[in-house]
Design an enzyme around this catalytic site. Structure first.
Site, PDB file in Angstrom:
ATOM      1  CE1 TYR A 133      -3.494  -2.635   0.206  1.00 43.71           C
ATOM      2  CE2 TYR A 133      -2.858  -3.030   2.489  1.00 43.71           C
ATOM      3  CZ  TYR A 133      -3.602  -3.365   1.372  1.00 43.71           C
ATOM      4  OH  TYR A 133      -4.457  -4.447   1.425  1.00 43.71           O
ATOM      5  CG  HIS A 143      19.360  11.119  24.146  1.00 41.94           C
ATOM      6  ND1 HIS A 143      18.642  12.164  23.617  1.00 41.94           N
ATOM      7  CD2 HIS A 143      18.872  10.919  25.401  1.00 41.94           C
ATOM      8  CE1 HIS A 143      17.766  12.594  24.506  1.00 41.94           C
ATOM      9  NE2 HIS A 143      17.881  11.842  25.602  1.00 41.94           N
ATOM     10  CB  THR A 196      13.415  17.620  29.490  1.00 41.12           C
ATOM     11  OG1 THR A 196      13.633  16.203  29.537  1.00 41.12           O
ATOM     12  CG2 THR A 196      11.940  17.879  29.242  1.00 41.12           C
ATOM     13  CG  HIS A 236     -34.829  -7.410  15.100  1.00 42.74           C
ATOM     14  ND1 HIS A 236     -34.028  -7.324  16.216  1.00 42.74           N
ATOM     15  CD2 HIS A 236     -35.830  -6.501  15.282  1.00 42.74           C
ATOM     16  CE1 HIS A 236     -34.526  -6.418  17.048  1.00 42.74           C
ATOM     17  NE2 HIS A 236     -35.613  -5.894  16.496  1.00 42.74           N
ATOM     18  CB  SER A 257     -13.298 -16.698  -7.810  1.00 43.02           C
ATOM     19  OG  SER A 257     -12.975 -18.032  -7.487  1.00 43.02           O
ATOM     20  CG  ASN A 293     -15.617 -11.793  -4.951  1.00 41.16           C
ATOM     21  OD1 ASN A 293     -16.706 -12.334  -5.038  1.00 41.16           O
ATOM     22  ND2 ASN A 293     -14.477 -12.431  -5.157  1.00 41.16           N
ATOM     23  CG  ASN A 338      -9.089  -4.791   0.330  1.00 38.73           C
ATOM     24  OD1 ASN A 338      -8.737  -5.783   0.958  1.00 38.73           O
ATOM     25  ND2 ASN A 338      -8.904  -4.685  -0.972  1.00 38.73           N
ATOM     26  CB  SER A 348       9.366   6.689  23.859  1.00 44.83           C
ATOM     27  OG  SER A 348      10.191   7.047  22.775  1.00 44.83           O
TER      28      SER A 348
END
Length: 460
Positions: free
Chosen positions: A16, A91, A122, A171, A295, A303, A309, A340
Site C-alpha cells: 500500500y 539519544h 528536556t 433484526h 475468483s 466480489n 479491504n 515513546s
C-alpha cells in the site's frame, strides 16, 4: 538482495505504499527528525528575542538566514548524519543538538549561540511539540481531506437515490420501507458530527523542563516570567499550551484526537457492512473491469473487495487506537519511557485508516443501484403494509386493531388480494377504504425523500 517494496515487512511500506507515502513526510523517522530540528531552531531564535538574556544577543539577519536554510535545505543526507551521531549517543534528541551545533560552528559568535541550543529543555519538550505539529499537519492536510471526500460522496448518492425505495430490515426481517438515499444520509450525518468535533479538538504542547516546573529556567534567569515566555512560545507554533504536566505532556489530547478517529472509523465499518449486505442482496450492482478476476476458480465472481479491504483496515486502525487511547494517558510518576515506542506508531495507525478511506472511495464509485431487484423485493413483502393499516384502524377508533391484524396475518404469506379482502371487511366509509387500497410500499415512505434532500443542509 537490493531492497524493494516487495521486501517490506509491513504492507504500509509495501503493498500500500502508493496510498500511504504522503504520510511518510510527516511520520517517518526522517519526518520526526525534521520536526524536532525545527523546534530546536524555533526555540533558539525565540530565546534570541528575549532582551533580558544578555548572553544571547538578538540574531542578525545573516544568522536567521542560516538557521532558516538548515530547515529548508534539510534532506536525507542530513538525517543520516544525525542517525550516525545517534549510534554513538544512543539519544535521538541529543544527536540533533550535536548536529545543529556543528552546523552553527562557523557563524559569528558561534560559541555563545551554540550553548543556548536546547537551553532549559528536556527531550520531551522537543518531542511532544514535534508530535503536536505532526498531528496538526496530518489532520489539516490528510485526515480531514479524506473525510470530506467520503462525506461529499455520501451526500451525492443520498440525493441521487432519494426516490429509490428499499425494503428496510430490522433484526434482518422485512420492515417499514425507506429510501436508499435516506439510508446513506444517516451515515453522512453521523460522519459530519465527528468531522466537526475532530476539527475542534485542541492540540496541546508543553515546554516547561524536566518535571514541568521550569526549574532550570528559573535558576538561570530568576527574574524572567518563564511561564509566559514558554506559553507564548508554544502558542507561536499554533498549538495550545498545557500549563500542568510532569516531564511529559500527558497525551490526553492524543487520546481525544484518536478516539474521534475511532468513532469515524466505526461508523464507516457500519457503512461498509451495510453496503456489502446490499450488494449481496443485489440491491447494488458492482461495476467490474473485463480483465479483473474475482475468483481463481469461479469465473462468474464479482466480489465487493473494496468495502472488505476498507473494513479490514479500519479494524486494524481501531484496534491500535484502542491501545494508545488507554496507554498514552498513563505514565509512572514524572515519566517512564513506555509511551515513546507507542507514539512512534501514530503514523501506522493513520496509514491503516487512510488505506481504508482510499478503498471506500473506490467502492462507492463502483456501485450502481438495481431498481428491478428493489422493486421485486418490496412487492414480495407486502406484510410491511400491515403497520400503516393497523395504525389507520386505531386512528378511526376500531378497537383492538393491532391484535386483530396480528391474529389474522402473522406468520402468513401476504399478497395484495388478501390485504384488499381484509380492507373490505372493515366497517368504514368507501373514501377511507380507498385510502387503504391505494397504499403501496412505494408511497409508504414517510419523510424519506425530504430527509435525503436536506442532508446537504448539515454543514461540515
Amino acid at each position: 538482495m537490493k531492497f524493494s517494496n516487495l521486501c517490506s515487512v509491513s504492507p504500509l511500506d509495501g503493498r500500500y505504499k502508493k496510498i500511504t507515502q504522503k504520510l511518510s513526510k510527516i511520520f517517518s523517522e526522517y519526518g520526526f527528525i525534521k520536526y524536532k530540528l525545527m523546534i530546536e531552531i524555533f526555540w533558539l531564535k525565540y530565546l534570541s528575542n528575549i532582551k533580558e538574556i544578555k548572553e544571547l544577543k538578538k540574531f542578525d539577519n545573516n544568522t536567521n538566514i542560516i538557521l532558516n536554510k538548515i530547515i529548508n535545505n534539510f534532506n536525507l543526507k542530513h538525517a543520516y548524519k544525525i542517525k550516525k551521531i545517534e549510534k554513538i549517543t544512543n539519544h535521538d534528541v541529543k544527536s540533533i543538538v550535536f548536529f545543529l551545533k556543528k552546523k552553527l560552528s562557523n557563524i559569528n559568535n558561534s560559541k555563545k549561540i551554540i550553548e543556548f541550543i536546547h537551553f532549559g529543555c528536556t527531550s520531551e519538550d522537543i518531542n511532544n511539540i514535534a508530535y503536536a505539529l505532526m498531528l496538526k499537519d496530518a489532520r489539516r492536510y490528510h485526515i480531514l481531506k479524506h473525510w470530506k471526500k467520503i462525506i461529499k460522496k455520501m451526500d451525492y448518492i443520498s440525493l441521487k437515490y432519494k426516490n429509490i425505495v428499499l425494503l428496510s430490515r430490522t433484526h434482518g426481517q422485512p420492515a417499514t420501507p425507506s429510501t436508499m438515499g435516506k439510508e446513506i444520509a444517516n451515515f453522512s450525518y453521523r460522519l459530519k458530527r465527528q468531522y466537526n468535533q475532530f476539527k475542534k479538538i485542541k492540540i496541546l504542547g508543553k515546554f516547561n523542563g524536566t518535571v514541568g516546573n521550569y526549574n532550570a529556567h528559573v535558576f538561570s534567569y530568576p527574574n524572567l516570567d518563564w511561564i509566559n515566555i514558554n506559553k507564548n512560545f508554544v502558542k507561536s507554533l499554533n498549538i495550545n499550551w498545557n500549563p500542568y504536566t510532569t516531564q511529559i505532556e500527558p497525551h490526553d489530547y492524543i487520546s481525544e484526537f484518536f478516539s474521534c478517529i475511532f468513532r469515524f472509523n466505526t461508523i464507516l465499518i457500519n457503512f461498509n457492512r451495510d453496503i456489502w449486505g446490499y450488494i449481496s442482496l443485489n440491491y447494488f450492482k458492482y461495476k467490474f473491469k473485463n480483465n479483473e478476476i474475482g475468483s481463481s476458480t469461479m469465473p462468474h465472481k464479482i466480489n465487493p473487495i473494496d468495502f472488505e479491504n476498507s473494513e479490514g483496515n479500519l479494524g486494524i486502525s481501531n484496534a491500535l487506537i484502542q491501545h494508545i487511547s488507554f496507554k498514552l494517558p498513563i505514565s509512572r510518576w514524572q515519566r517512564d519511557l513506555s509511551d515513546s515506542t507507542v507514539l512512534r506508531n501514530l503514523g501506522s495507525i493513520l496509514s491503516y485508516s487512510i488505506i481504508s478511506y482510499h478503498f471506500i472511495n473506490i467502492g462507492i464509485k463502483k456501485i450502481k443501484i438495481n431498481k428491478n431487484v428493489l422493486k421485486k423485493d418490496l412487492n414480495n413483502n407486502l406484510e410491511i403494509l400491515l403497520e400503516p393499516i393497523q395504525i389507520f384502524m386505531r386512528k378511526i377508533g376500531i378497537y383492538n386493531s393491532y391484535e386483530k391484524v396480528k391474529l389474522l396475518f402473522r406468520g402468513k404469506k401476504i399478497n395484495k388480494k388478501k390485504i384488499n379482502n381484509f380492507i373490505n371487511t372493515l366497517n368504514i366509509s368507501d373514501i377511507k377504504k380507498k385510502e387503504l387500497y391505494n397504499l403501496t410500499p412505494f408511497n409508504y415512505i414517510g419523510k424519506s425523500i425530504f430527509l435525503s434532500e436536506n442532508i446537504k443542509l448539515y454543514k461540515y
